[in-house]
Design a protein around this motif. Structure first.
Motif, PDB file in Angstrom:
ATOM      1  N   GLY A   1      37.270  32.689 -87.667  1.00 32.64           N
ATOM      2  CA  GLY A   1      37.482  31.062 -88.217  1.00 32.64           C
ATOM      3  C   GLY A   1      36.548  30.405 -87.237  1.00 32.64           C
ATOM      4  O   GLY A   1      35.649  30.944 -86.715  1.00 32.64           O
ATOM      5  N   TYR A   2      37.227  28.941 -86.952  1.00 28.92           N
ATOM      6  CA  TYR A   2      36.024  28.240 -86.164  1.00 28.92           C
ATOM      7  C   TYR A   2      36.355  28.712 -84.741  1.00 28.92           C
ATOM      8  O   TYR A   2      37.362  28.991 -84.249  1.00 28.92           O
ATOM      9  CB  TYR A   2      36.563  26.826 -86.344  1.00 28.92           C
ATOM     10  N   SER A   3      35.396  28.263 -83.925  1.00 32.93           N
ATOM     11  CA  SER A   3      35.283  28.611 -82.457  1.00 32.93           C
ATOM     12  C   SER A   3      36.415  28.169 -81.857  1.00 32.93           C
ATOM     13  O   SER A   3      36.619  26.696 -82.039  1.00 32.93           O
ATOM     14  CB  SER A   3      34.122  28.486 -81.767  1.00 32.93           C
ATOM     15  N   THR A   4      37.119  28.590 -80.914  1.00 31.71           N
ATOM     16  CA  THR A   4      37.926  27.899 -79.786  1.00 31.71           C
ATOM     17  C   THR A   4      37.577  28.305 -78.585  1.00 31.71           C
ATOM     18  O   THR A   4      38.437  28.366 -77.512  1.00 31.71           O
ATOM     19  CB  THR A   4      39.312  28.776 -79.873  1.00 31.71           C
ATOM     20  N   ALA A   5      36.185  28.478 -78.269  1.00 34.50           N
ATOM     21  CA  ALA A   5      35.666  28.412 -76.988  1.00 34.50           C
ATOM     22  C   ALA A   5      36.141  27.146 -75.792  1.00 34.50           C
ATOM     23  O   ALA A   5      36.419  25.986 -76.583  1.00 34.50           O
ATOM     24  CB  ALA A   5      34.212  28.684 -77.095  1.00 34.50           C
ATOM     25  N   ALA A   6      36.211  27.471 -74.793  1.00 37.24           N
ATOM     26  CA  ALA A   6      36.526  26.273 -73.945  1.00 37.24           C
ATOM     27  C   ALA A   6      35.495  24.924 -74.252  1.00 37.24           C
ATOM     28  O   ALA A   6      36.117  23.788 -74.143  1.00 37.24           O
ATOM     29  CB  ALA A   6      36.177  26.964 -72.495  1.00 37.24           C
ATOM     30  N   SER A   7      34.066  25.061 -74.315  1.00 37.37           N
ATOM     31  CA  SER A   7      33.574  24.159 -74.815  1.00 37.37           C
ATOM     32  C   SER A   7      33.777  23.313 -75.989  1.00 37.37           C
ATOM     33  O   SER A   7      33.941  21.890 -76.027  1.00 37.37           O
ATOM     34  CB  SER A   7      31.907  24.644 -74.913  1.00 37.37           C
ATOM     35  N   VAL A   8      34.435  23.908 -77.014  1.00 32.70           N
ATOM     36  CA  VAL A   8      34.894  23.444 -78.118  1.00 32.70           C
ATOM     37  C   VAL A   8      36.125  22.600 -77.628  1.00 32.70           C
ATOM     38  O   VAL A   8      36.108  21.128 -78.356  1.00 32.70           O
ATOM     39  CB  VAL A   8      35.117  24.389 -79.281  1.00 32.70           C
ATOM     40  N   LEU A   9      36.920  23.246 -77.105  1.00 32.62           N
ATOM     41  CA  LEU A   9      38.380  22.667 -76.683  1.00 32.62           C
ATOM     42  C   LEU A   9      37.869  21.335 -75.859  1.00 32.62           C
ATOM     43  O   LEU A   9      38.810  20.253 -75.872  1.00 32.62           O
ATOM     44  CB  LEU A   9      39.250  23.594 -76.131  1.00 32.62           C
ATOM     45  N   GLU A  10      37.083  21.173 -74.931  1.00 35.97           N
ATOM     46  CA  GLU A  10      36.705  20.160 -73.947  1.00 35.97           C
ATOM     47  C   GLU A  10      36.385  18.962 -74.912  1.00 35.97           C
ATOM     48  O   GLU A  10      36.773  17.950 -74.545  1.00 35.97           O
ATOM     49  CB  GLU A  10      35.473  20.522 -73.135  1.00 35.97           C
ATOM     50  N   ASN A  11      35.736  19.267 -75.955  1.00 31.63           N
ATOM     51  CA  ASN A  11      35.094  18.108 -76.984  1.00 31.63           C
ATOM     52  C   ASN A  11      36.197  17.831 -77.748  1.00 31.63           C
ATOM     53  O   ASN A  11      36.001  16.547 -78.328  1.00 31.63           O
ATOM     54  CB  ASN A  11      33.857  18.764 -77.797  1.00 31.63           C
ATOM     55  N   LEU A  12      37.324  18.619 -77.673  1.00 35.33           N
ATOM     56  CA  LEU A  12      38.441  17.875 -78.522  1.00 35.33           C
ATOM     57  C   LEU A  12      39.232  17.377 -77.938  1.00 35.33           C
ATOM     58  O   LEU A  12      40.423  16.805 -78.568  1.00 35.33           O
ATOM     59  CB  LEU A  12      38.907  19.397 -79.096  1.00 35.33           C
ATOM     60  N   ARG A  13      39.286  17.249 -76.804  1.00 31.24           N
ATOM     61  CA  ARG A  13      40.347  16.413 -75.612  1.00 31.24           C
ATOM     62  C   ARG A  13      40.366  15.061 -76.342  1.00 31.24           C
ATOM     63  O   ARG A  13      39.764  14.238 -76.632  1.00 31.24           O
ATOM     64  CB  ARG A  13      39.705  16.207 -74.297  1.00 31.24           C
ATOM     65  N   GLY A  14      41.787  14.742 -76.291  1.00 29.99           N
ATOM     66  CA  GLY A  14      41.925  13.411 -76.907  1.00 29.99           C
ATOM     67  C   GLY A  14      42.178  13.635 -78.349  1.00 29.99           C
ATOM     68  O   GLY A  14      43.053  12.388 -78.931  1.00 29.99           O
ATOM     69  N   GLU A  15      42.134  14.450 -79.095  1.00 31.83           N
ATOM     70  CA  GLU A  15      42.300  14.674 -80.543  1.00 31.83           C
ATOM     71  C   GLU A  15      43.711  14.867 -80.759  1.00 31.83           C
ATOM     72  O   GLU A  15      44.366  14.365 -81.613  1.00 31.83           O
ATOM     73  CB  GLU A  15      41.472  15.642 -81.292  1.00 31.83           C
ATOM     74  N   HIS A  16      44.518  15.654 -79.977  1.00 25.11           N
ATOM     75  CA  HIS A  16      45.753  16.086 -80.139  1.00 25.11           C
ATOM     76  C   HIS A  16      46.205  16.412 -78.857  1.00 25.11           C
ATOM     77  O   HIS A  16      45.445  17.130 -78.137  1.00 25.11           O
ATOM     78  CB  HIS A  16      45.900  16.899 -81.138  1.00 25.11           C
ATOM     79  N   PRO A  17      47.517  16.057 -78.639  1.00 23.47           N
ATOM     80  CA  PRO A  17      48.198  16.476 -77.283  1.00 23.47           C
ATOM     81  C   PRO A  17      47.985  18.137 -76.972  1.00 23.47           C
ATOM     82  O   PRO A  17      48.191  18.494 -75.708  1.00 23.47           O
ATOM     83  CB  PRO A  17      49.732  16.133 -77.058  1.00 23.47           C
ATOM     84  N   ILE A  18      48.105  18.812 -77.839  1.00 20.28           N
ATOM     85  CA  ILE A  18      48.131  20.340 -77.642  1.00 20.28           C
ATOM     86  C   ILE A  18      46.796  20.905 -77.011  1.00 20.28           C
ATOM     87  O   ILE A  18      46.817  21.837 -76.219  1.00 20.28           O
ATOM     88  CB  ILE A  18      48.254  20.977 -78.990  1.00 20.28           C
ATOM     89  N   ILE A  19      45.621  20.021 -77.150  1.00 20.09           N
ATOM     90  CA  ILE A  19      44.538  20.612 -76.624  1.00 20.09           C
ATOM     91  C   ILE A  19      44.702  20.463 -75.097  1.00 20.09           C
ATOM     92  O   ILE A  19      44.401  21.743 -74.414  1.00 20.09           O
ATOM     93  CB  ILE A  19      43.380  19.508 -76.984  1.00 20.09           C
ATOM     94  N   GLU A  20      45.014  19.435 -74.454  1.00 20.10           N
ATOM     95  CA  GLU A  20      45.141  19.326 -73.025  1.00 20.10           C
ATOM     96  C   GLU A  20      46.097  20.657 -72.553  1.00 20.10           C
ATOM     97  O   GLU A  20      45.874  21.043 -71.340  1.00 20.10           O
ATOM     98  CB  GLU A  20      45.784  17.895 -72.616  1.00 20.10           C
ATOM     99  N   LYS A  21      47.143  21.010 -73.082  1.00 13.87           N
ATOM    100  CA  LYS A  21      48.303  21.843 -72.946  1.00 13.87           C
ATOM    101  C   LYS A  21      47.394  23.292 -72.753  1.00 13.87           C
ATOM    102  O   LYS A  21      47.680  24.086 -72.079  1.00 13.87           O
ATOM    103  CB  LYS A  21      49.239  21.981 -73.600  1.00 13.87           C
ATOM    104  N   ILE A  22      46.553  23.456 -73.844  1.00 15.28           N
ATOM    105  CA  ILE A  22      45.790  24.833 -74.053  1.00 15.28           C
ATOM    106  C   ILE A  22      45.013  25.084 -73.000  1.00 15.28           C
ATOM    107  O   ILE A  22      44.987  26.045 -72.416  1.00 15.28           O
ATOM    108  CB  ILE A  22      45.244  24.880 -75.632  1.00 15.28           C
ATOM    109  N   LEU A  23      44.350  23.924 -72.724  1.00 17.70           N
ATOM    110  CA  LEU A  23      43.165  24.050 -71.533  1.00 17.70           C
ATOM    111  C   LEU A  23      44.090  24.235 -70.207  1.00 17.70           C
ATOM    112  O   LEU A  23      43.489  25.231 -69.399  1.00 17.70           O
ATOM    113  CB  LEU A  23      42.642  22.720 -71.530  1.00 17.70           C
TER     114      LEU A  23
END
Length: 653
Positions: free
Chosen positions: A327-349
């Motif tokens: 599927g789509y990458s869920t690498a750390a750099s990807v999640l960093e760019n998604l910060r603020g898009e949904h509260p779950i991102i912060e929790k996963i990081l």
């Protein structure tokens, strides 16, 4: 062991032990193309010592049972006194005629510690530690063929001895798998018969000896500096030869001493941390499940399941995200760019950070304590980075996270024995001082000379306000820009990492460059110099080439430009602390102080010091670090001390 007839891959009949047949180590060992002498009795040992004692250069290597030099048992020593004859002295094989290790070490002590006979090795750090553990200090070690190759070409892909021999001498050496096998049935060197181990081991010494002259010539060949360095403006600038002779080789024994010293751990601190982290991770898991949009429980560490939650169930944007087989990458750099898009991102990081902290350090460190010393011994790799920075591994003690309180807590487990204290001394903003030196930006130079807060000064300059009116937020922002620009941060990254719009970020950077024009000039001219001259140097003569500047791919060119801007600054910082470490090791010995360096974390040195010598040692360390090189923006170092690496109090030195 019983030996049996086996058929090797060429169809010839050979003798192999049960262990070797089981491991798959049934490859034939090619006969050496040099005279080989296996030293198995006192007469042969005496003859070897005589040959070594009259040598003008000695190459040596060790065979052991482990890649961990502090835990490895010595199996054999290989030597060459002329680059033609190879000697192998077995001392730790499970079978076969061999001399007692203590007898061998005592006999070799004379020539191997003779100050008038230079020694050469490949990746000498490992072998020096092994020999020290066996009871002998090999000195003087004047040439390391791996370090010589690395200084000549920091991006070299042939640092391994076999690759280097193939490339330079056009000789194909036997791979270790031919002796030890591979996979779950792999044996250790002590289980290999002496007759099979000897030609393999002796070849390391013979070919290392032969590489010495070739690599010395390579160092001489690049000893061609311009009359004036185009970047630094220095006349008769230093060369890679100077880097090798004045930094890398003198640093080797210092690193060996640090690795052997190790650090003491309080495992009870880590045990308590592990319990807390387990509870925190369990709580985070439940929060993440609750934010998954009704997906329910899933494996947070599974890229596929995380992909299903983020881009399937929650429908987060996939624009610009690389697609993988899962599927789509869920690498750390990807999640960093998604910060603020949904509260779950912060929790996963947050979950990933705690999980890595627990697995990499909190739970792993106690298992790495050496049972013989009771301490943890990291390995320092001098050839670990093209900028000259040291890297640390097994375990990596340079990457313990310190940006969060929970990360800093790991340092609480690094403690001292009774009557000793930890002394930590780190350079203050060393890279910005080097930047000020390189650019001769007067505003920065004035701030450093006057002892001003450089980030507050920068904020005042860019915002056009008096220094005493700078807010905490303005200083923090200026700090981010000061350091970010050294690593090629642009307006997009600045906007992403702050609350600014892209236009505001561009405006801030433009104003920064308008008011600090020499920094802009440095950033513009450095890649041009690299392209024109083919390389850039540090203040100490370390060179690096940047072939990516000519790449047709725009992204590659941009990335290489950022590396070119950073390398002279970061590389000079690495050189400065290496020089300080060499001088400090000598000064501690000269002054008869009992302190010893045990850790280097880039700009920070950590020593273990007798409590009653703390004040004197701290003054010596600070003085040595500050005076190791005269920058136009003077070097400054800060000292702290404590009984653990977390609870450190400032020292007035």
């Amino acid at each position: 062991q019983l030996a049996r007839i086996g058929v090797n891959e060429t169809g010839q009949m050979s003798m192999f032990s049960d262990a070797e047949l089981a491991s798959g180590a049934s490859k034939p060992i090619a006969p050496p193309d040099f005279p080989l002498i296996v030293v198995q009795d006192e007469a042969a040992l005496a003859a070897l010592v005589k040959a070594l004692s009259s040598a003008t250069l000695i190459a040596f290597d060790t065979e052991t049972t482990s890649l961990d030099q502090m835990a490895a048992a010595l199996v054999g020593i290989s030597l060459s006194a002329d680059g033609e004859t190879g000697y192998y002295i077995p001392v730790g094989h499970r079978s076969g005629q061999q001399l007692d290790a203590a007898t061998v070490i005592e006999a070799l002590r004379g020539p191997l510690s003779d100050p008038n006979i230079p020694k050469v090795a490949h990746n000498a750090n490992y072998d020096l530690v092994v020999m020290e553990q066996a009871g002998i200090s090999v000195t003087p070690l004047t040439f390391d063929t791996m370090l010589a190759e690395w200084v000549c070409d920091p991006g070299s892909t042939r640092l391994g001895l076999k690759n280097l021999v193939q490339s330079e001498l056009h000789i194909t050496m036997t791979e270790i798998d031919a002796l030890l096998g591979s996979g779950k049935n792999q044996i250790t060197m002590d289980a290999v018969e002496i007759e099979r181990a000897a030609p393999y081991a002796a070849a390391d010494a013979v070919y290392t000896y032969q590489l010495h002259d070739r690599l010395q010539r390579h160092l001489n060949e690049i000893d061609d500096p311009p009359a004036v360095d185009p970047l630094w403006g220095t006349e008769n600038p230093p060369t890679p030869q100077d880097v090798f002779n004045q930094l890398e080789m003198p640093l080797l024994p210092v690193i060996v001493s640090m690795e052997r010293a190790g650090v003491l751990l309080d495992t009870s601190v880590l045990k308590e941390m592990s319990k807390k982290l387990s509870a925190d991770l369990a709580a985070l898991e439940q929060e993440i499940y609750g934010l998954s949009g009704g997906y329910g429980e899933f494996n947070i560490n599974s890229p596929k399941q995380l992909n299903d939650v983020l881009f399937g169930k929650l429908g987060l944007s996939v624009e610009g995200i690389r697609k993988t087989a899962r599927g789509y990458s869920t690498a750390a750099s990807v999640l960093e760019n998604l910060r603020g898009e949904h509260p779950i991102i912060e929790k996963i990081l947050g979950y990933r950070e705690l999980s890595k902290l627990k697995g990499t350090y909190v739970d792993a460190l106690p298992a790495l304590i050496n049972p013989a010393t009771g301490r943890v011994h990291t390995s320092y790799n001098q050839a670990g980075a093209s900028t000259g920075r040291l890297s640390s591994s097994n375990p990596n003690l340079q990457n313990i996270p310190i940006r969060t309180e929970i990360g800093r807590e790991v340092r609480r487990a690094f403690v001292t024995p009774p009557a000793r204290v930890l002394l930590s001394v780190d350079y203050s903003q060393v890279e910005l001082r080097i930047l000020a030196h390189a650019t001769q930006e007067q505003t920065l130079l004035d701030a450093f000379h006057q002892g001003q807060d450089i980030h507050a000064t920068t904020a005042a300059i860019v915002n056009g306000i008096p220094l005493d009116q700078v807010t905490y937020e303005q200083r923090s922002f200026a700090k981010r820009v000061n350091f970010g620009l050294l690593y090629g941060m642009g307006a997009f990254r600045l906007a992403r990492d702050s609350n600014l719009t892209l236009a505001q970020a561009r405006e801030f950077i433009n104003t920064y460059f308008e008011r600090l024009p020499n920094i802009k000039a440095y950033m513009d001219r450095t890649p041009k110099i690299a392209k024109e001259h083919g390389y850039l140097t540090t203040l100490f003569g370390r060179r690096k080439r940047f072939p990516g500047l000519n790449a047709s791919n725009h992204t590659v060119r941009q990335q290489t430009e950022r590396e070119a801007i950073n390398m002279p600054i970061q590389g000079t910082a690495a050189d400065i602390i290496k020089k300080a470490m060499i001088e400090l090791a000598a000064a501690l010995q000269q002054q008869g102080l009992g302190g010893r360096m045990i850790l280097q974390v880039h700009d920070e040195l950590v020593l273990e010091v007798p409590e009653d010598q703390l004040e004197q040692t701290a003054a010596l360390v600070v003085s040595t670090m500050e005076n190791t090189y005269a920058l136009t923006a003077p070097l400054r170092a800060n000292a702290q001390a404590g009984h653990n690496w977390h609870d450190m109090a400032d020292l007035a030195v």
